[in-house]
Design a protein around this motif. Structure first.
Motif, PDB file in Angstrom:
ATOM      1  N   HIS A  99       0.823  -1.202   0.000  1.00 18.85           N
ATOM      2  CA  HIS A  99       0.000   0.000   0.000  1.00 18.85           C
ATOM      3  C   HIS A  99       0.862   1.259   0.000  1.00 18.85           C
ATOM      4  O   HIS A  99       2.064   1.215   0.275  1.00 18.85           O
ATOM      5  CB  HIS A  99      -0.960   0.013   1.197  1.00 18.85           C
ATOM      6  N   SER A 100       0.215   2.370  -0.309  1.00 14.12           N
ATOM      7  CA  SER A 100       0.820   3.705  -0.178  1.00 14.12           C
ATOM      8  C   SER A 100      -0.322   4.688   0.029  1.00 14.12           C
ATOM      9  O   SER A 100      -1.496   4.353  -0.167  1.00 14.12           O
ATOM     10  CB  SER A 100       1.627   4.080  -1.427  1.00 14.12           C
ATOM     11  N   ILE A 101       0.041   5.909   0.427  1.00 15.38           N
ATOM     12  CA  ILE A 101      -0.963   6.955   0.607  1.00 15.38           C
ATOM     13  C   ILE A 101      -0.322   8.297   0.294  1.00 15.38           C
ATOM     14  O   ILE A 101       0.847   8.528   0.636  1.00 15.38           O
ATOM     15  CB  ILE A 101      -1.577   6.922   2.031  1.00 15.38           C
ATOM     16  N   ILE A 102      -1.077   9.169  -0.386  1.00 14.88           N
ATOM     17  CA  ILE A 102      -0.578  10.494  -0.756  1.00 14.88           C
ATOM     18  C   ILE A 102      -1.666  11.533  -0.506  1.00 14.88           C
ATOM     19  O   ILE A 102      -2.863  11.244  -0.644  1.00 14.88           O
ATOM     20  CB  ILE A 102      -0.115  10.525  -2.231  1.00 14.88           C
ATOM     21  N   ASN A 103      -1.232  12.713  -0.126  1.00 17.44           N
ATOM     22  CA  ASN A 103      -2.134  13.849   0.041  1.00 17.44           C
ATOM     23  C   ASN A 103      -1.962  14.784  -1.149  1.00 17.44           C
ATOM     24  O   ASN A 103      -0.888  15.333  -1.350  1.00 17.44           O
ATOM     25  CB  ASN A 103      -1.831  14.597   1.339  1.00 17.44           C
ATOM     26  N   LYS A 104      -3.026  14.975  -1.914  1.00 16.72           N
ATOM     27  CA  LYS A 104      -2.977  15.886  -3.056  1.00 16.72           C
ATOM     28  C   LYS A 104      -3.809  17.149  -2.810  1.00 16.72           C
ATOM     29  O   LYS A 104      -3.992  17.951  -3.709  1.00 16.72           O
ATOM     30  CB  LYS A 104      -3.455  15.175  -4.320  1.00 16.72           C
ATOM     31  N   LYS A 105      -4.302  17.311  -1.592  1.00 17.73           N
ATOM     32  CA  LYS A 105      -5.138  18.461  -1.231  1.00 17.73           C
ATOM     33  C   LYS A 105      -4.307  19.507  -0.493  1.00 17.73           C
ATOM     34  O   LYS A 105      -3.223  19.219   0.010  1.00 17.73           O
ATOM     35  CB  LYS A 105      -6.308  18.017  -0.340  1.00 17.73           C
ATOM     36  N   ASP A 106      -4.840  20.724  -0.410  1.00 14.13           N
ATOM     37  CA  ASP A 106      -4.161  21.801   0.319  1.00 14.13           C
ATOM     38  C   ASP A 106      -4.167  21.569   1.824  1.00 14.13           C
ATOM     39  O   ASP A 106      -3.242  21.977   2.521  1.00 14.13           O
ATOM     40  CB  ASP A 106      -4.808  23.156   0.008  1.00 14.13           C
ATOM     41  N   GLU A 107      -5.213  20.927   2.349  1.00 12.03           N
ATOM     42  CA  GLU A 107      -5.328  20.671   3.778  1.00 12.03           C
ATOM     43  C   GLU A 107      -4.507  19.440   4.158  1.00 12.03           C
ATOM     44  O   GLU A 107      -4.398  18.497   3.376  1.00 12.03           O
ATOM     45  CB  GLU A 107      -6.793  20.426   4.172  1.00 12.03           C
ATOM     46  N   PRO A 108      -3.957  19.410   5.373  1.00  8.87           N
ATOM     47  CA  PRO A 108      -3.188  18.242   5.814  1.00  8.87           C
ATOM     48  C   PRO A 108      -4.047  16.975   5.868  1.00  8.87           C
ATOM     49  O   PRO A 108      -5.254  17.033   6.102  1.00  8.87           O
ATOM     50  CB  PRO A 108      -2.720  18.621   7.223  1.00  8.87           C
ATOM     51  N   LEU A 109      -3.410  15.850   5.641  1.00  9.66           N
ATOM     52  CA  LEU A 109      -4.007  14.528   5.811  1.00  9.66           C
ATOM     53  C   LEU A 109      -3.383  13.929   7.063  1.00  9.66           C
ATOM     54  O   LEU A 109      -2.157  13.805   7.150  1.00  9.66           O
ATOM     55  CB  LEU A 109      -3.708  13.645   4.595  1.00  9.66           C
ATOM     56  N   THR A 110      -4.214  13.590   8.049  1.00  8.31           N
ATOM     57  CA  THR A 110      -3.717  13.050   9.313  1.00  8.31           C
ATOM     58  C   THR A 110      -4.398  11.716   9.576  1.00  8.31           C
ATOM     59  O   THR A 110      -5.613  11.592   9.435  1.00  8.31           O
ATOM     60  CB  THR A 110      -4.000  14.025  10.472  1.00  8.31           C
ATOM     61  N   PHE A 111      -3.592  10.711   9.953  1.00  2.00           N
ATOM     62  CA  PHE A 111      -4.152   9.388  10.220  1.00  2.00           C
ATOM     63  C   PHE A 111      -3.387   8.681  11.322  1.00  2.00           C
ATOM     64  O   PHE A 111      -2.206   8.959  11.563  1.00  2.00           O
ATOM     65  CB  PHE A 111      -4.200   8.529   8.955  1.00  2.00           C
ATOM     66  N   LEU A 112      -4.079   7.787  11.993  1.00  2.63           N
ATOM     67  CA  LEU A 112      -3.482   6.907  12.986  1.00  2.63           C
ATOM     68  C   LEU A 112      -2.946   5.702  12.242  1.00  2.63           C
ATOM     69  O   LEU A 112      -3.663   5.109  11.425  1.00  2.63           O
ATOM     70  CB  LEU A 112      -4.540   6.490  13.996  1.00  2.63           C
ATOM     71  N   ALA A 113      -1.698   5.325  12.470  1.00  2.10           N
ATOM     72  CA  ALA A 113      -1.076   4.163  11.834  1.00  2.10           C
ATOM     73  C   ALA A 113      -0.691   3.160  12.924  1.00  2.10           C
ATOM     74  O   ALA A 113      -0.032   3.525  13.900  1.00  2.10           O
ATOM     75  CB  ALA A 113       0.156   4.579  11.035  1.00  2.10           C
ATOM     76  N   ILE A 114      -1.124   1.918  12.723  1.00  4.50           N
ATOM     77  CA  ILE A 114      -0.831   0.851  13.673  1.00  4.50           C
ATOM     78  C   ILE A 114      -0.235  -0.309  12.901  1.00  4.50           C
ATOM     79  O   ILE A 114      -0.820  -0.764  11.910  1.00  4.50           O
ATOM     80  CB  ILE A 114      -2.112   0.369  14.374  1.00  4.50           C
ATOM     81  N   ILE A 115       0.935  -0.794  13.324  1.00  5.45           N
ATOM     82  CA  ILE A 115       1.531  -1.984  12.708  1.00  5.45           C
ATOM     83  C   ILE A 115       1.563  -3.088  13.770  1.00  5.45           C
ATOM     84  O   ILE A 115       2.150  -2.927  14.841  1.00  5.45           O
ATOM     85  CB  ILE A 115       2.949  -1.722  12.163  1.00  5.45           C
ATOM     86  N   LEU A 116       0.914  -4.215  13.444  1.00  3.99           N
ATOM     87  CA  LEU A 116       0.848  -5.370  14.325  1.00  3.99           C
ATOM     88  C   LEU A 116       1.529  -6.561  13.657  1.00  3.99           C
ATOM     89  O   LEU A 116       1.421  -6.730  12.444  1.00  3.99           O
ATOM     90  CB  LEU A 116      -0.607  -5.727  14.625  1.00  3.99           C
ATOM     91  N   PHE A 117       2.203  -7.359  14.449  1.00  2.00           N
ATOM     92  CA  PHE A 117       2.850  -8.553  13.921  1.00  2.00           C
ATOM     93  C   PHE A 117       1.814  -9.628  13.594  1.00  2.00           C
ATOM     94  O   PHE A 117       0.852  -9.800  14.333  1.00  2.00           O
ATOM     95  CB  PHE A 117       3.871  -9.111  14.911  1.00  2.00           C
ATOM     96  N   THR A 118       2.030 -10.342  12.493  1.00  9.24           N
ATOM     97  CA  THR A 118       1.123 -11.426  12.114  1.00  9.24           C
ATOM     98  C   THR A 118       1.746 -12.792  12.373  1.00  9.24           C
ATOM     99  O   THR A 118       1.081 -13.807  12.240  1.00  9.24           O
ATOM    100  CB  THR A 118       0.721 -11.322  10.633  1.00  9.24           C
ATOM    101  N   GLU A 119       3.023 -12.804  12.675  1.00  7.71           N
ATOM    102  CA  GLU A 119       3.714 -14.079  12.914  1.00  7.71           C
ATOM    103  C   GLU A 119       4.314 -14.093  14.299  1.00  7.71           C
ATOM    104  O   GLU A 119       4.604 -13.108  14.881  1.00  7.71           O
ATOM    105  CB  GLU A 119       4.825 -14.274  11.872  1.00  7.71           C
TER     106      GLU A 119
END
Length: 119
Positions: A99-119
């Motif tokens: 995956h990837s994510i990009i902000n193309k708008k004038d306003e900031p893009l803010t998100f919570l990111a969580i990485i969990l182990f699967t193994e």
């Protein structure tokens, strides 16, 4: 284990070219190491991307990542399929997926990111 980490105590990192993406990603580290996630994951951040900034396309191996969009809008690449995401949306990328994510708008893009182990 119990933790109270005040806002002013949270580490903020600015990462240029996050995962090979363009621009600068700002990450506010809410949880700082694996032990604070009981060795079940490695990251809990609030990420902010300004206009034309992105987290580049990358594949997860042995872990999964969840984004919860807190504010703004972005373009999310889910294994090659690009879709718009906005406040309140949730994304999930499992092990072996990219995956990837990009902000193309004038306003900031803010998100919570969580990485969990699967193994």
């Amino acid at each position: 284990m119990s933790i109270v980490r005040r806002f002013e105590e949270q580490m903020v990192k600015e990462v240029a070219g996050a995962q090979g993406g363009q621009g600068v990603m700002q990450a506010r580290c809410l949880i700082n190491d694996n032990s604070e996630l009981w060795d079940k994951g490695r990251l809990l951040n609030v990420v902010t991307l300004k206009k034309d900034c992105e987290v580049g396309y990358h594949i997860h191996n042995g872990d999964a990542e969840i984004y919860y969009i807190l504010e703004g809008e972005g373009e999310y690449n889910d294994n090659g399929e690009v879709t718009a995401v906005k406040t309140g949306d949730v994304t999930f990328t499992g092990s072996g997926e990219g995956h990837s994510i990009i902000n193309k708008k004038d306003e900031p893009l803010t998100f919570l990111a969580i990485i969990l182990f699967t193994e």
